[in-house]
Scaffold this motif. Structure first.
Motif, PDB file in Angstrom:
ATOM      1  N   THR A 121       0.833  -1.208   0.000  1.00 31.17           N
ATOM      2  CA  THR A 121       0.000   0.000   0.000  1.00 31.17           C
ATOM      3  C   THR A 121       0.862   1.250   0.000  1.00 31.17           C
ATOM      4  OG1 THR A 121      -1.726  -1.193   1.218  1.00 31.17           O
ATOM      5  CG2 THR A 121      -1.831   1.209   1.232  1.00 31.17           C
ATOM      6  N   GLU A 122       1.934   1.233   0.779  1.00 33.50           N
ATOM      7  CA  GLU A 122       2.837   2.391   0.832  1.00 33.50           C
ATOM      8  C   GLU A 122       3.489   2.638  -0.523  1.00 33.50           C
ATOM      9  OE1 GLU A 122       6.677   4.016   3.454  1.00 33.50           O
ATOM     10  OE2 GLU A 122       5.777   2.069   3.896  1.00 33.50           O
ATOM     11  N   ILE A 123       3.901   1.561  -1.198  1.00 33.35           N
ATOM     12  CA  ILE A 123       4.510   1.708  -2.516  1.00 33.35           C
ATOM     13  C   ILE A 123       3.503   2.296  -3.506  1.00 33.35           C
ATOM     14  CG2 ILE A 123       5.418   0.439  -4.507  1.00 33.35           C
ATOM     15  CD1 ILE A 123       6.727  -1.489  -2.462  1.00 33.35           C
ATOM     16  N   VAL A 124       2.308   1.729  -3.543  1.00 31.87           N
ATOM     17  CA  VAL A 124       1.290   2.214  -4.477  1.00 31.87           C
ATOM     18  C   VAL A 124       1.003   3.696  -4.241  1.00 31.87           C
ATOM     19  CG1 VAL A 124      -1.150   2.044  -5.119  1.00 31.87           C
ATOM     20  CG2 VAL A 124       0.240  -0.027  -4.922  1.00 31.87           C
ATOM     21  N   LYS A 125       0.871   4.082  -2.992  1.00 24.90           N
ATOM     22  CA  LYS A 125       0.575   5.486  -2.690  1.00 24.90           C
ATOM     23  C   LYS A 125       1.723   6.408  -3.075  1.00 24.90           C
ATOM     24  CE  LYS A 125      -1.804   6.468   1.036  1.00 24.90           C
ATOM     25  NZ  LYS A 125      -2.279   6.535   2.446  1.00 24.90           N
ATOM     26  N   GLY A 126       2.948   5.847  -3.152  1.00 27.38           N
ATOM     27  CA  GLY A 126       4.099   6.655  -3.526  1.00 27.38           C
ATOM     28  C   GLY A 126       4.371   6.727  -5.014  1.00 27.38           C
ATOM     29  N   LEU A 127       3.719   5.877  -5.808  1.00 29.01           N
ATOM     30  CA  LEU A 127       4.015   5.819  -7.247  1.00 29.01           C
ATOM     31  C   LEU A 127       3.717   7.121  -7.992  1.00 29.01           C
ATOM     32  CD1 LEU A 127       2.871   2.171  -8.110  1.00 29.01           C
ATOM     33  CD2 LEU A 127       5.208   3.025  -7.917  1.00 29.01           C
ATOM     34  N   PRO A 128       2.584   7.779  -7.762  1.00 33.09           N
ATOM     35  CA  PRO A 128       2.356   9.030  -8.502  1.00 33.09           C
ATOM     36  C   PRO A 128       3.446  10.069  -8.256  1.00 33.09           C
ATOM     37  CG  PRO A 128       0.298   8.239  -7.568  1.00 33.09           C
ATOM     38  CD  PRO A 128       1.393   7.392  -6.975  1.00 33.09           C
ATOM     39  N   ILE A 135      11.491  -4.984  -5.119  1.00 33.29           N
ATOM     40  CA  ILE A 135      10.705  -5.343  -3.936  1.00 33.29           C
ATOM     41  C   ILE A 135      11.149  -6.707  -3.403  1.00 33.29           C
ATOM     42  CG2 ILE A 135       8.372  -5.838  -3.110  1.00 33.29           C
ATOM     43  CD1 ILE A 135       7.382  -3.858  -5.306  1.00 33.29           C
ATOM     44  N   ALA A 136      11.360  -7.657  -4.326  1.00 28.84           N
ATOM     45  CA  ALA A 136      11.786  -9.004  -3.922  1.00 28.84           C
ATOM     46  C   ALA A 136      13.135  -8.973  -3.225  1.00 28.84           C
ATOM     47  CB  ALA A 136      11.850  -9.914  -5.145  1.00 28.84           C
ATOM     48  N   ASP A 137      13.992  -8.024  -3.604  1.00 27.91           N
ATOM     49  CA  ASP A 137      15.317  -7.911  -2.990  1.00 27.91           C
ATOM     50  C   ASP A 137      15.268  -7.259  -1.615  1.00 27.91           C
ATOM     51  OD1 ASP A 137      16.493  -9.101  -5.179  1.00 27.91           O
ATOM     52  OD2 ASP A 137      17.099  -7.211  -6.122  1.00 27.91           O
ATOM     53  N   GLY A 138      14.076  -6.884  -1.189  1.00 27.93           N
ATOM     54  CA  GLY A 138      13.932  -6.301   0.142  1.00 27.93           C
ATOM     55  C   GLY A 138      14.344  -4.852   0.233  1.00 27.93           C
ATOM     56  N   LYS A 139      14.387  -4.154  -0.906  1.00 26.04           N
ATOM     57  CA  LYS A 139      14.767  -2.740  -0.872  1.00 26.04           C
ATOM     58  C   LYS A 139      13.732  -1.935  -0.082  1.00 26.04           C
ATOM     59  CE  LYS A 139      18.358  -3.108  -3.673  1.00 26.04           C
ATOM     60  NZ  LYS A 139      18.272  -2.662  -5.070  1.00 26.04           N
ATOM     61  N   PRO A 140      14.168  -0.935   0.659  1.00 22.52           N
ATOM     62  CA  PRO A 140      13.213  -0.064   1.350  1.00 22.52           C
ATOM     63  C   PRO A 140      12.287   0.623   0.344  1.00 22.52           C
ATOM     64  CG  PRO A 140      15.466   0.333   2.096  1.00 22.52           C
ATOM     65  CD  PRO A 140      15.569  -0.553   0.898  1.00 22.52           C
ATOM     66  N   VAL A 141      11.117   1.008   0.807  1.00 19.92           N
ATOM     67  CA  VAL A 141      10.143   1.652  -0.076  1.00 19.92           C
ATOM     68  C   VAL A 141      10.752   2.864  -0.772  1.00 19.92           C
ATOM     69  CG1 VAL A 141       7.968   2.935  -0.130  1.00 19.92           C
ATOM     70  CG2 VAL A 141       8.137   0.824   1.200  1.00 19.92           C
ATOM     71  N   SER A 142      11.534   3.642  -0.047  1.00 25.56           N
ATOM     72  CA  SER A 142      12.131   4.849  -0.635  1.00 25.56           C
ATOM     73  C   SER A 142      13.043   4.499  -1.806  1.00 25.56           C
ATOM     74  CB  SER A 142      12.910   5.638   0.422  1.00 25.56           C
ATOM     75  OG  SER A 142      13.957   4.838   0.971  1.00 25.56           O
ATOM     76  N   GLU A 143      13.797   3.394  -1.683  1.00 26.20           N
ATOM     77  CA  GLU A 143      14.685   2.993  -2.778  1.00 26.20           C
ATOM     78  C   GLU A 143      13.900   2.445  -3.957  1.00 26.20           C
ATOM     79  OE1 GLU A 143      18.075   0.602  -1.858  1.00 26.20           O
ATOM     80  OE2 GLU A 143      18.478   1.648   0.044  1.00 26.20           O
ATOM     81  N   VAL A 144      12.839   1.711  -3.681  1.00 24.97           N
ATOM     82  CA  VAL A 144      11.982   1.225  -4.768  1.00 24.97           C
ATOM     83  C   VAL A 144      11.420   2.411  -5.551  1.00 24.97           C
ATOM     84  CG1 VAL A 144       9.849   0.000  -5.336  1.00 24.97           C
ATOM     85  CG2 VAL A 144      11.375  -0.913  -3.567  1.00 24.97           C
ATOM     86  N   LEU A 145      10.938   3.410  -4.833  1.00 22.87           N
ATOM     87  CA  LEU A 145      10.352   4.573  -5.500  1.00 22.87           C
ATOM     88  C   LEU A 145      11.412   5.401  -6.225  1.00 22.87           C
ATOM     89  CD1 LEU A 145       7.753   5.649  -2.792  1.00 22.87           C
ATOM     90  CD2 LEU A 145       7.328   4.423  -4.929  1.00 22.87           C
ATOM     91  N   ASP A 146      12.621   5.447  -5.693  1.00 27.60           N
ATOM     92  CA  ASP A 146      13.716   6.133  -6.396  1.00 27.60           C
ATOM     93  C   ASP A 146      14.010   5.432  -7.724  1.00 27.60           C
ATOM     94  OD1 ASP A 146      14.039   8.081  -4.474  1.00 27.60           O
ATOM     95  OD2 ASP A 146      15.719   7.089  -3.471  1.00 27.60           O
TER      96      ASP A 146
END
Length: 263
Positions: A34-41, A240-251
């Motif tokens: 949910t946090e990732i989805v909310k950060g995508l825009p 995401i599978a590599d366990g990256k923090p949400v901030s790094e995924v969004l970066d």
């Protein structure tokens, strides 16, 4: 006009191509997803593809399959996926959400009930990979009657004889699969994708978005240059599978979006 139509109209007025990001609902867990989805825009995503996990994902490569398995093991359900959409809508009323998956969970829920719940949750489009055009009365036409776009896949094997049938009731955009095979299995090549996109454009006024085999900002840019936009899924899911923090995924997503937008 749907949110999808509005988004493409805005991008066209800005002279930009679309960037579409796929994530699996519930992966690695509901809260993080949910946090990732909310950060995508905020990371530059124009359209969100929200995967609904399924036990028999025949069109997905190992990366997406494993994401679905993680989500299901964590208790992800259709209700929880719709809950993610509702969570985004609390703060974002403009970014389109396309639910992507398979027909069985929808059939099990009941088409009419599912469509009512999806519309209420803020779902704008559906990609259901195991329903061919011959089955449009099953879900495609009811979805459109409910104000939800039904997005069809075209592939390298969709020849000129088959293409009109594929496009007949498609709305929102056409998703062109750049390679033969499952997700994540090869790299998309703009020199082969470009002529196919041009061929489809001669048959429809809908935007053509290209997915499968796009893993880097450079490839996202190259594909967006010959289409109306690019989709990235497996490369994001791998982060995401590599366990990256949400901030790094969004970066990482932001770099992909910048690539597509620079086309």
């Amino acid at each position: 006009m749907t949110r999808i139509d509005d988004t493409f109209a805005r991008l066209k007025s800005e002279g930009r191509k679309a960037f579409v990001a796929y994530v699996m609902a519930g992966d690695p867990d509901l809260e993080t997803s949910t946090e990732i989805v909310k950060g995508l825009p905020g990371a530059g995503v124009d359209i969100i593809e929200l995967g609904q996990p399924f036990t028999d994902p025949m069109a997905d490569g190992s990366t997406i399959q494993k994401a679905g398995q993680r989500a299901l093991a964590g208790g992800q359900t259709l209700d929880k996926t719709l809950g993610i959409a509702r969570a985004l809508r609390e703060t974002d009323q403009t970014t389109p959400i396309v639910m992507m998956g398979y027909y069985n969970p929808i059939f099990s829920r009941g088409v009419d009930r599912f469509l009512a719940e999806a519309a209420e949750a803020g779902i704008d489009g559906l990609i259901v990979v195991d329903l061919p055009p011959e089955e449009d009365a099953e879900l495609c036409l009811p979805a459109q009657a409910a104000g939800i776009d039904f997005i069809r896949l075209a592939t390298p094997t969709t020849d000129d004889r088959r293409l009109p049938r594929v496009l007949q009731n498609t709305s929102g955009f056409v998703y062109y699969v750049s390679i033969n095979g499952i997700t994540g299995s090869a790299e998309a090549q703009a020199d082969t994708v470009g002529p196919e996109v041009a061929r489809i454009k001669r048959a429809t006024d809908l935007p053509i978005i290209v997915g499968f085999g796009i893993r880097s900002p450079g490839t996202a840019k190259a594909i967006a240059e010959v289409a109306d936009g690019a989709v990235v899924g497996s490369a994001i899911v791998s982060q995401i599978a590599d366990g990256k923090p949400v901030s790094e995924v969004l970066d990482f997503v932001r770099t992909l979006a910048e690539g597509a937008h620079s086309a």
